[in-house]
Motif scaffolding. Structure first.
Motif, short mmCIF file in Angstrom:
data_model
loop_
_atom_site.label_atom_id
_atom_site.label_comp_id
_atom_site.label_asym_id
_atom_site.label_seq_id
_atom_site.Cartn_x
_atom_site.Cartn_y
_atom_site.Cartn_z
N PRO A 90 0.82 -1.21 0.00
CA PRO A 90 0.00 0.00 0.00
C PRO A 90 0.86 1.26 0.00
CG PRO A 90 0.20 -0.82 2.23
CD PRO A 90 0.98 -1.77 1.35
N HIS A 132 -5.31 8.24 -10.42
CA HIS A 132 -5.45 8.60 -9.01
C HIS A 132 -5.65 10.10 -8.85
CE1 HIS A 132 -4.43 4.67 -7.31
NE2 HIS A 132 -3.50 4.57 -8.24
N ARG A 139 -5.43 6.39 -1.82
CA ARG A 139 -4.84 5.06 -1.70
C ARG A 139 -4.28 4.61 -3.06
NH1 ARG A 139 -8.96 1.67 2.32
NH2 ARG A 139 -8.61 2.98 4.18
N PRO A 141 -2.31 1.51 -4.71
CA PRO A 141 -1.67 0.19 -4.67
C PRO A 141 -0.41 0.20 -5.53
CG PRO A 141 -3.61 0.14 -6.07
CD PRO A 141 -3.62 1.48 -5.38
N ARG A 180 -6.19 -2.53 -5.01
CA ARG A 180 -6.45 -1.80 -3.75
C ARG A 180 -7.21 -2.69 -2.78
NH1 ARG A 180 -9.15 2.62 -5.79
NH2 ARG A 180 -7.29 3.93 -5.86
N TRP A 188 -3.75 -0.13 5.27
CA TRP A 188 -4.17 1.22 4.86
C TRP A 188 -4.30 2.14 6.08
CZ3 TRP A 188 -3.21 2.19 0.16
CH2 TRP A 188 -3.51 1.31 -0.89
#
Length: 221
Positions: A90, A132, A139, A141, A180, A188
């Motif tokens: 993460p 993103h 978050r 990945p 994710r 996370w």
């Protein structure tokens, strides 16, 4: 080691993957250094001087090392191999700057054969992050990629590790979302709780900060 399988979009990755670009640049530099070292060796041997022969030996060693790096880099710079070999980890956006975005990632820097895990926070500044929102807490990945120029380590820990976003290998938002979802909520939440440490991590020489095992959630112990 948790891995994540997906079909890499090579065209997209060649355009945006900064890890691949860095490895390719390393190979070009290594070839240039090797060429210069060979040229210097030839000139020194032609000098007929004893000191020239000694320096020529040094140049030969430099050329050999540079050629090794040049040959090693293509093996490591296969985009598919980078994603295939890296563990899914993460990362979260901590801040945006004029020249890029800062990521904070949680990685296990211990050797696979080590008796215990060794969790660390690492940071990476990236120029682009497709797929993103460049907002704190986003978050992201990623996979952990070892960037050592040789297979060396200290004790049972790897020293140079960086995070490579899944989004650098695919345009498919469903793939990013699947990655994710395969990362636990514990991880996370641990990153979210340590966002304030990003600046401290960035000040370290290796851009990483080992976490105290006693302060980790039970699932990561």
């Amino acid at each position: 080691m948790r891995r994540f399988e997906f079909v890499v979009d090579r065209e997209h990755a060649h355009a945006v993957n900064e890890t691949f670009t860095g490895l390719r640049r390393m190979r070009v530099v290594a070839l240039l250094v090797a060429g210069l070292a060979v040229a210097a060796t030839t000139a020194l041997l032609g000098s007929g001087q004893a000191w020239g022969y000694l320096l020529a030996v040094v140049c030969v060693l430099v050329a050999a090392i540079a050629l090794w790096v040049a040959l090693w880099t293509p093996h490591r710079s296969s985009i598919e191999k980078l994603y295939q070999d890296g563990a899914l980890v993460p990362a979260v956006v901590t801040e945006t700057e004029g020249s890029g975005i800062v990521l904070l990632a949680l990685v296990d820097v211990a050797e696979p054969t080590a008796a215990t895990r060794s969790w660390a926070l690492i940071t990476r500044k990236v120029r682009t992050l497709p797929g993103h929102a460049p907002e704190p807490g986003e978050r992201v990945p990623a996979v952990a990629v070892r960037t050592d120029s040789a297979p060396r380590q200290v004790g049972e820990r790897w020293q140079l590790v960086t995070a490579m976003p899944i989004a650098w290998g695919t345009r498919d938002s469903a793939v990013i979302e699947r990655a994710r979802g395969e990362i636990t909520e514990v991880e996370w939440q641990l990153l979210a709780a340590n966002l304030s440490l990003a600046a401290r991590v960035r000040r370290t020489a290796t851009k990483r900060l080992l976490l105290d095992p006693q302060q980790l959630p039970g699932d990561l112990g």
